[in-house]
Design a protein around this motif. Structure first.
Motif, short mmCIF file in Angstrom:
data_model
loop_
_atom_site.label_atom_id
_atom_site.label_comp_id
_atom_site.label_asym_id
_atom_site.label_seq_id
_atom_site.Cartn_x
_atom_site.Cartn_y
_atom_site.Cartn_z
N ARG A 241 46.08 26.27 51.86
CA ARG A 241 44.90 25.94 51.05
C ARG A 241 44.85 24.45 50.71
O ARG A 241 45.88 23.76 50.74
CB ARG A 241 44.95 26.71 49.72
CG ARG A 241 44.23 28.04 49.75
CD ARG A 241 45.20 29.19 49.80
NE ARG A 241 45.78 29.55 48.52
CZ ARG A 241 46.78 30.41 48.41
NH1 ARG A 241 47.32 30.97 49.47
NH2 ARG A 241 47.27 30.70 47.23
N ARG B 84 41.15 26.17 46.28
CA ARG B 84 39.86 26.88 46.41
C ARG B 84 39.34 26.91 47.84
O ARG B 84 38.34 27.55 48.14
CB ARG B 84 38.81 26.23 45.51
CG ARG B 84 39.14 26.25 44.04
CD ARG B 84 38.35 27.26 43.24
NE ARG B 84 36.99 27.48 43.65
CZ ARG B 84 36.39 28.67 43.57
NH1 ARG B 84 37.06 29.70 43.10
NH2 ARG B 84 35.12 28.80 43.92
N GLY C 107 43.58 35.07 45.68
CA GLY C 107 42.42 35.93 45.44
C GLY C 107 42.56 36.90 44.30
O GLY C 107 41.73 37.81 44.14
N ASN C 108 43.59 36.70 43.44
CA ASN C 108 43.90 37.76 42.47
C ASN C 108 43.65 37.33 41.03
O ASN C 108 44.28 37.85 40.12
CB ASN C 108 45.35 38.20 42.65
CG ASN C 108 45.62 39.55 42.01
OD1 ASN C 108 44.68 40.33 41.80
ND2 ASN C 108 46.87 39.81 41.67
N SER C 109 42.73 36.41 40.79
CA SER C 109 42.50 35.99 39.41
C SER C 109 41.97 37.15 38.57
O SER C 109 42.13 37.18 37.36
CB SER C 109 41.52 34.82 39.37
OG SER C 109 40.29 35.22 39.92
N SER C 110 41.37 38.13 39.20
CA SER C 110 40.85 39.29 38.47
C SER C 110 41.92 40.37 38.26
O SER C 110 41.64 41.38 37.62
CB SER C 110 39.71 39.92 39.28
OG SER C 110 40.22 40.31 40.55
N ALA D 104 33.14 38.18 39.50
CA ALA D 104 34.51 37.75 39.83
C ALA D 104 35.53 38.39 38.90
O ALA D 104 36.70 38.55 39.26
CB ALA D 104 34.61 36.23 39.73
N TRP E 69 36.26 35.66 45.87
CA TRP E 69 35.69 34.88 44.76
C TRP E 69 36.49 33.60 44.56
O TRP E 69 35.96 32.54 44.27
CB TRP E 69 35.73 35.69 43.47
CG TRP E 69 34.75 36.82 43.38
CD1 TRP E 69 35.04 38.15 43.44
CD2 TRP E 69 33.33 36.74 43.20
NE1 TRP E 69 33.90 38.91 43.32
CE2 TRP E 69 32.84 38.06 43.16
CE3 TRP E 69 32.43 35.68 43.07
CZ2 TRP E 69 31.49 38.35 42.99
CZ3 TRP E 69 31.09 35.96 42.89
CH2 TRP E 69 30.63 37.29 42.86
N ASP E 70 37.82 33.71 44.72
CA ASP E 70 38.70 32.58 44.40
C ASP E 70 38.79 31.55 45.51
O ASP E 70 39.33 30.47 45.29
CB ASP E 70 40.13 33.08 44.12
CG ASP E 70 40.19 33.98 42.89
OD1 ASP E 70 39.18 34.05 42.16
OD2 ASP E 70 41.24 34.62 42.68
N CYS E 71 38.33 31.90 46.70
CA CYS E 71 38.55 31.01 47.85
C CYS E 71 37.49 31.39 48.90
O CYS E 71 37.78 32.13 49.84
CB CYS E 71 39.97 31.23 48.37
SG CYS E 71 40.56 29.99 49.51
#
Ligand SMILES: Cc1cc2nc3c(=O)[nH]c(=O)nc-3n(C[C@H](O)[C@H](O)[C@H](O)COP(=O)(O)OP(=O)(O)OC[C@H]3O[C@@H](n4cnc5c(N)ncnc54)[C@H](O)[C@@H]3O)c2cc1C
Ligand code: SF4
Lengths: 576, 199
Positions: A259, A264, A312-315, A513, A525-527
């Motif tokens: 990344r 992001r 991808g796991n901010s949620s 998100a 959502w995160d990337c």
């Protein structure tokens, strides 16, 4: 940024193959990383079959030829936290790990979902203890992609299912030959008020797309097709390779998405080159730089990769809401051979009635204190091969007599209901705290137990299926489930983990998100330059096999990415 | 794919010695015994040992004596129902697959050696009751493994060493592999012809 290709696609199963096909057609250069071996097709023109697929029960069902070998890639399973870190280690819901993924040995019943499957919360309502939601897209959004998927794979079917959703075009092929057992059970089902129809199947009934018609070899589910009559996903991979814009690298295990500094934007993929070693040190790590990354490792491996890579796991939703089909298996033995284990395509007929429901089903739900229950597609099919039968009987004098009598193979006919499984956040894929694969990576762990909905639906529908079998002439009929329930569960021949190879929902799509992993177009959502093209994104399991829908979704996601959406696509497609 | 020729420097004696193989045949015939001859004279199911169970185990434990190892038969056809014999050209394993299979086979070889020694050289001479008594002294995990291998050997493809001439398939009226000929639509849908099923 200097890149090696436009997109790296992780996984070459039906989802990844669809992505490769769509993107190359749009003029993109892609690299497909596949951790398994290639047994499917030559990777040089003219991309002919390798000839490894065969009618061989030992190779396919006893010796892991299509991978993964559980000694190299173990998985663990537990029903819930009370089982401790794990209850079982080995083959947990393994789909083949090979060029072509699970499509290679699936028997390919490929129905579409129905309109209300995409709006379960709106049409049926919430259920305590389950996370019932609507999808962020509708059937209308997906319909043109369903049509495209059926054409690309080559689906043989007929439009006689009274419950089917509307469709914009006919099936590309008529159905193939009816299996004898189904000629008994389909009329019996009709006599009892059900509505069986010929299963839409990804096997050629006539020569199609340069591949021959199915020869009814009898080794379909769990076997690769020796004549290449199965279209999923060889047709898509061959077309992608033929574009000159696709490179498939087998034995390439993706271990991370590289990344940008702010995390992001994906810049490529790191993978272990498993074509090297062992004995020469660890497999070397290599990198491919790309503008986009497509995750298509399947609904078990995609969340495993996201979790091990902290992506991808901010949620906190990655891996959660895992759904498998709760299978109700009703078997009936006939006084004569029904040839279900030796002739034909494993399953030729299905019925949907228990998805749609009726007054009796509603009453069963109410009696159990549930607002509603839904079953699943019932497959009218044959049994397994002779080794599998021989193993069931156990050692002793009775063995040869039982094998000749064959009440559990050639005289057996089996209904498999792929029961809808409701989403629950605690049913999940995560990383096993101790178990490692052969290359030191954390193994995936499945935590899964059924909601009461699944148990009540199965208990209501099992007896109906038994009645159909007896009406068709079976001497006896008996129902069990996978995963097994009750005090004898640990002794069940199919094992404790769910046997269903339909696995979905571990990186669900949504409008927000905060409570989903990807948006309505499959982007993290995160990337956002990472998209998911497998059944991880499903919001509900429905009672139908996931593959046609995941292929249609993969086509939609990658067409939106490449700016080539199909006309007729509904809301969502114009939000890019 | 490649020919199943023995790897250079391999031991032509095999993995198990003559006495062990004799015991193994008796073991498999005890676990998965021969069937009675039927009244209509159709061939009886052979015992898993007599039908080549020892050759099956020998081929499995000695898989790496061959190049490619005899783990996965080739394809797409055996030649018995059209096409050519691709089965006897075994498939290559990757380095990692070979490592897993070597480890698995090393464990099995150890289990077989221990169990066959425990059963004793006279096991084959015992009557069924005595054999069962000896079997009960074995590690249940080995008994399970041996039963699995006995079933695989008897009902798997003859290319793996067991199921001599497909005799077990004939006895249970199973054609085995069918591709590329397969079955006609009529054979699939109307296997009993126009008479329908024998109600
Ligand atoms: C016997 C059987 C019958 C079936 N029948 C049906 C049916 O009738 N109808 C139906 O709808 N479905 C059926 N299925 C299920 C179907 O096979 C799956 O839904 C389908 O294969 C899923 O496609 P996918 O592309 O998402 O994932 P997969 O097919 O699992 O493919 C993913 C690929 O990605 C590779 N991969 C994973 N992680 C990595 C990584 N980190 N790096 C590199 N590569 C990676 C894997 O090795 C694999 O090859 C059946 C399955 C089986 C086993
Ligand atoms: S039944 Fe048909 S589609 Fe299935 S493996 Fe055999 S030939 Fe192929």
């Amino acid at each position: 940024m200097v890149t090696d290709c436009d997109a790296v696609i992780i996984g070459s199963g039906p989802g990844g193959a669809t992505a490769a096909h769509t993107l190359t057609r749009a003029g993109w250069d892609v690299v497909v990383l596949e951790k398994g071996r290639n047994h499917l097709l030559e990777l040089e023109a003219p991309y002919g079959p390798l000839g490894h697929m065969s009618n061989d029960e030992i190779k396919f069902t006893r010796r892991h030829v299509l991978g993964p070998d559980p000694m190299l890639e173990p998985r663990s399973f537990r029903r819930d936290e009370s089982d401790g870190d794990r209850l079982y280690v080995g083959d947990v819901n393994n789909l083949p790990s090979t060029v072509g993924g699970g499509g290679v040995h699936a028997d390919g019943k490929l129905p579409r979902f129905r309109e209300d499957d995409f709006a379960l919360l709106s049409t049926k309502g919430a259920i305590d203890g389950a996370d019932v939601i609507d999808w962020p897209i509708s059937y209308a959004d997906l319909e043109p992609y369903y049509t495209e998927a059926e054409r690309l794979i080559g689906v043989a079917g007929e439009e006689t299912n009274p419950f089917a959703a509307w469709r914009s075009g006919p099936y590309p092929m008529p159905p193939g030959a009816d299996m004898f057992g189904a000629t008994l059970t389909a009329p019996a089902a009709e006599r009892l008020g059900l509505h069986p129809y010929r299963a839409p199947t990804g096997a050629n009934s006539i020569p199609y797309d340069g591949r021959p018609a199915c020869v009814n070899c009898g080794f379909c589910g769990y076997y690769g097709c020796p004549v290449e009559a199965k279209g999923d996903p060889v047709a898509l991979l061959r077309a992608a390779l033929g574009s000159g814009r696709c490179r498939i690298i087998p034995e390439a295990l993706a271990v991370g998405v590289t990344r940008s500094r702010n995390g992001r934007t994906a810049t490529g993929v790191r993978y272990l080159d498993l074509s090297v070693g062992p004995g020469t040190g660890d497999p070397p790590e290599r990198e491919i730089r790309s503008r986009y990354v497509v995750l298509a490792g399947g609904a078990f491996e995609t969340p495993r990769l996201l979790l091990r890579d902290d992506l991808g796991n901010s949620s906190d939703q990655v891996g959660r809401n895992l759904m498998v089909h709760f299978q109700t298996l009703t078997a009936g033995a006939f006084p004569f051979r029904v040839f279900g284990a030796s002739r034909g395509r494993s399953v030729t007929h299905v019925h949907d009635d228990h998805i749609v429901g009726d007054d009796a089903q509603d009453a069963a739900a109410r009696a159990a204190g549930l607002p509603w229950i839904r079953g699943g597609l019932v497959e009218h099919g044959g049994a397994a091969g002779p080794i599998q039968e021989a193993l069931i009987y156990g050692p002793g004098e009775h063995h040869p007599v039982a094998m000749v009598d064959s009440s559990l193979r050639e005289r057996l006919w089996v209904f498999t209901m792929q029961g809808e499984d409701l989403a629950r956040p605690d049913n999940r894929i995560d990383l096993d705290p101790n178990l490692r694969d052969a290359w030191g990576g954390p193994a995936g762990r499945m935590t899964w137990s059924p909601h009461r909905h699944e148990l009540v639906a199965s208990a209501h529908i099992g007896p109906i299926l038994e009645e159909v079998l007896r009406n068709a002439g079976a001497e006896w009929a008996v129902t069990s489930t996978s995963p097994p329930i009750g005090p004898d569960a640990a002794r069940h021949p199919m094992g404790l983990p769910p046997a269903s190879r339909h696995i979905v929902g571990t990186a669900r799509m949504g409008h927000r998100a905060e409570d989903s992993v990807v948006d309505a177009e499959g982007r993290l959502w995160d990337c956002p330059n990472v998209v998911i093209c497998d059944s991880s994104v499903f919001c509900t399991s429905t009672g139908y096999g996931p593959t046609l829908t995941l292929v249609a979704l993969a086509a939609r996601t990658t067409r939106l990415l490449a700016g080539t959406p199909l006309s007729g696509a509904g809301p969502g497609s114009d939000r890019r | 794919m490649g020919d199943p020729s023995r790897a250079e420097g391999s031991n032509n004696e095999g993995i198990l010695d003559h006495a062990e193989r004799r015991t193994l045949v008796a073991l498999f015939d005890t676990l998965v015994p021969p069937g009675p001859v039927s009244d209509d004279g159709s061939p009886a199911v052979p015992g898993a040992g007599a039908a080549g169970g020892d050759r099956y185990v020998e081929a499995l434990l000695g898989a790496f004596e061959f190049d490619p190892p005899r783990i996965w038969a080739g394809g797409p056809s055996s030649g018995r129902h059209g096409g050519e014999d691709g089965f006897s050209s075994f498939l290559e394993l990757s380095g990692w697959e070979a490592r897993a299979w070597r480890e698995r086979i090393t464990g099995w070889t150890e289990q077989y050696r221990t169990a066959l020694a425990k059963l004793g050289v006279d096991f084959a001479d015992l009557d069924p009751g005595e054999r069962r008594a000896r079997l009960s002294t074995l590690d249940p995990a080995f008994c399970e493994l041996a039963f699995e291998h006995a079933c695989e050997s008897l009902y798997g493809d003859p290319v793996y060493g067991g199921n001599d001439d497909g005799r077990a398939w004939t006895a249970i009226d199973f054609r085995g592999d069918t591709a590329p000929a397969g079955w006609t639509d009529a054979e699939v849908t109307h296997p009993y012809g126009s008479n329908g099923p024998p109600w």
